[in-house]
Scaffold this active site. Sequence first.
Site, PDB file in Angstrom:
ATOM      1  CB  CYS A   1      -0.761  -0.078   1.158  1.00  0.00           C
ATOM      2  SG  CYS A   1      -0.332   0.270   2.946  1.00  0.00           S
TER       3      CYS A   1
ATOM      4  CE  LYS B   1      -4.013  -3.927   8.122  1.00  0.00           C
ATOM      5  NZ  LYS B   1      -2.737  -3.880   6.816  1.00  0.00           N
TER       6      LYS B   1
ATOM      7  NE  ARG C   1      -5.363   3.119   6.233  1.00  0.00           N
ATOM      8  CZ  ARG C   1      -6.681   2.415   5.833  1.00  0.00           C
ATOM      9  NH1 ARG C   1      -7.465   3.180   5.228  1.00  0.00           N
ATOM     10  NH2 ARG C   1      -6.706   1.105   6.111  1.00  0.00           N
TER      11      ARG C   1
ATOM     12  NE  ARG D   1      -5.131  -0.590   3.674  1.00  0.00           N
ATOM     13  CZ  ARG D   1      -4.634   0.248   2.540  1.00  0.00           C
ATOM     14  NH1 ARG D   1      -5.648   0.668   1.350  1.00  0.00           N
ATOM     15  NH2 ARG D   1      -4.185   1.522   2.933  1.00  0.00           N
TER      16      ARG D   1
ATOM     17  CD  GLU E   1      -8.248 -14.114   8.387  1.00  0.00           C
ATOM     18  OE1 GLU E   1      -7.193 -14.040   8.078  1.00  0.00           O
ATOM     19  OE2 GLU E   1      -8.667 -13.426   7.141  1.00  0.00           O
TER      20      GLU E   1
ATOM     21  CE  LYS F   1      -2.632  -1.773  11.929  1.00  0.00           C
ATOM     22  NZ  LYS F   1      -2.258  -2.444  10.565  1.00  0.00           N
TER      23      LYS F   1
ATOM     24  CB  SER G   1      -1.416   5.817  13.596  1.00  0.00           C
ATOM     25  OG  SER G   1      -2.887   5.231  12.464  1.00  0.00           O
TER      26      SER G   1
ATOM     27  CE1 TYR H   1       3.606   5.177  14.965  1.00  0.00           C
ATOM     28  CE2 TYR H   1       1.748   3.913  15.272  1.00  0.00           C
ATOM     29  CZ  TYR H   1       2.746   3.797  14.049  1.00  0.00           C
ATOM     30  OH  TYR H   1       2.424   3.483  13.203  1.00  0.00           O
TER      31      TYR H   1
HETATM   32  C1  PBG Z   1      -0.638  -1.487   5.659  1.00  0.00           C
HETATM   33  C2  PBG Z   1      -0.432  -1.070   7.019  1.00  0.00           C
HETATM   34  C3  PBG Z   1      -1.249  -0.507   7.426  1.00  0.00           C
HETATM   35  C4  PBG Z   1      -0.879  -0.270   9.428  1.00  0.00           C
HETATM   36  C5  PBG Z   1       0.166  -1.249   9.085  1.00  0.00           C
HETATM   37  N1  PBG Z   1       0.581  -2.031   7.940  1.00  0.00           N
HETATM   38  C6  PBG Z   1      -2.050   0.405   7.306  1.00  0.00           C
HETATM   39  C7  PBG Z   1      -3.632  -0.310   6.233  1.00  0.00           C
HETATM   40  O1  PBG Z   1      -4.110  -1.233   7.013  1.00  0.00           O
HETATM   41  O2  PBG Z   1      -3.931   0.580   6.204  1.00  0.00           O
HETATM   42  C8  PBG Z   1      -1.738   0.900  10.137  1.00  0.00           C
HETATM   43  C9  PBG Z   1      -0.837   0.893  11.766  1.00  0.00           C
HETATM   44  C10 PBG Z   1      -0.968   2.280  12.051  1.00  0.00           C
HETATM   45  O3  PBG Z   1      -2.484   2.862  12.237  1.00  0.00           O
HETATM   46  O4  PBG Z   1      -0.696   2.021  13.314  1.00  0.00           O
HETATM   47  N2  PBG Z   1       0.622  -1.652   5.490  1.00  0.00           N
END
Ligand code: PBG
Length: 339
Positions: free
Chosen positions: A136, A209, A219, A231, A247, A262, A288, A327
């Site tokens: 991505c 996830k 993002r 997604r 899963e 996650k 995040s 973080y």
């Molecule tokens: C995809 C990925 C994402 C995150 C980690 N790996 C974003 C998504 O699936 O859109 C999100 C991590 C976060 O929000 O801290 N490469």
Amino acid sequence: MQNEKMPNGFSELTATESFKRLRRLRMTDAFRAMVRETELSTKDFIYPLFVVPGSGIRREVGSMPGVYQLSVDEVLRESVDVKTLGIPAVILFGIPEHKDEMGSEAYSEHGIVQTAVRAMKKEVPELVVITDVCLCEYTSHGHCGIIRDNEIVNDESIELLTKEALTHAQAGADMVAPSDMFDGRVQAIRRVLDQHGFPNLPIMSYAAKYASGFYGPFREAAQSTPQFGDRRSHQMDPANSEEAIREVQQDILEGADIVMVKPALSYLDVIRRVKDQFGMPTAAYNVSGEYSMIKAAGRNGWIDEQRVMMEVLTSIKRAGADLILTYFAKDAAKLLRDT
Ligand code: PBG
């Protein structure tokens, strides 16, 4: 109150009797420490880093105060810092020079992550370097795989992910972490790693996830917002928890060494179920949006940021996570060191 763990007769005692005082062991710091069930440790943390092309770049992410896009030289400085604090591992996300339909910089030998990994393993070899394996950040459309007839295709995308994982391994990554949620990718990556001389390289799979609104600030950090659609055709529905078990089971059968849930905070129940059901090394991603909310409220003086940070991280561990991608890793490590 009936309690089958208690000896006969105990159930007849009532809560009004004086020995039923649960507060006794809360009266002093020393007692609280003696009976504390969950101990957060710096060794639990995995710190995410965003690497960009160029040099001397340290650009703060607007929606994530304290988080930066870093060029490779700055990643090296950060790595030393992280290592010195006692944080055992980082996970790397790359922002490429150019994006295209096929995300080709994701699996280029000279891609940004591959370059960063080589430098890190040379300069700070003891720091565990995990790489996020996804397209991505590298595709012009911002999706995690290839698009055919408006569909994010599964098998063709997986082929590219295996190439990406292999180039990460060849650059010296210690572990790869596929985050796409396509079916069968763990097995495909395992096979390619084995065939190319990396049978001992572990896979941490983003196993459960969810399609979450909490990824918003990431993002911005990774410049990976989908240009159309979302997604939801591959990430999980937040309403499901039985499916999370399927899963995770699937990924374990395919060869995942560590399984991840996650986001973390809205899914503490899923973390607990996964840990209880499989007893696998279990990671949780404190994502995040979870970080930004606490930062924003803290800055406004609405909550005590440090206190809430520690409460949140402790709750993720209490729920059953052995490892926490966060973080907050550096801030929490400093607090754990100084108290
Ligand atoms: C995809 C990925 C994402 C995150 C980690 N790996 C974003 C998504 O699936 O859109 C999100 C991590 C976060 O929000 O801290 N490469």
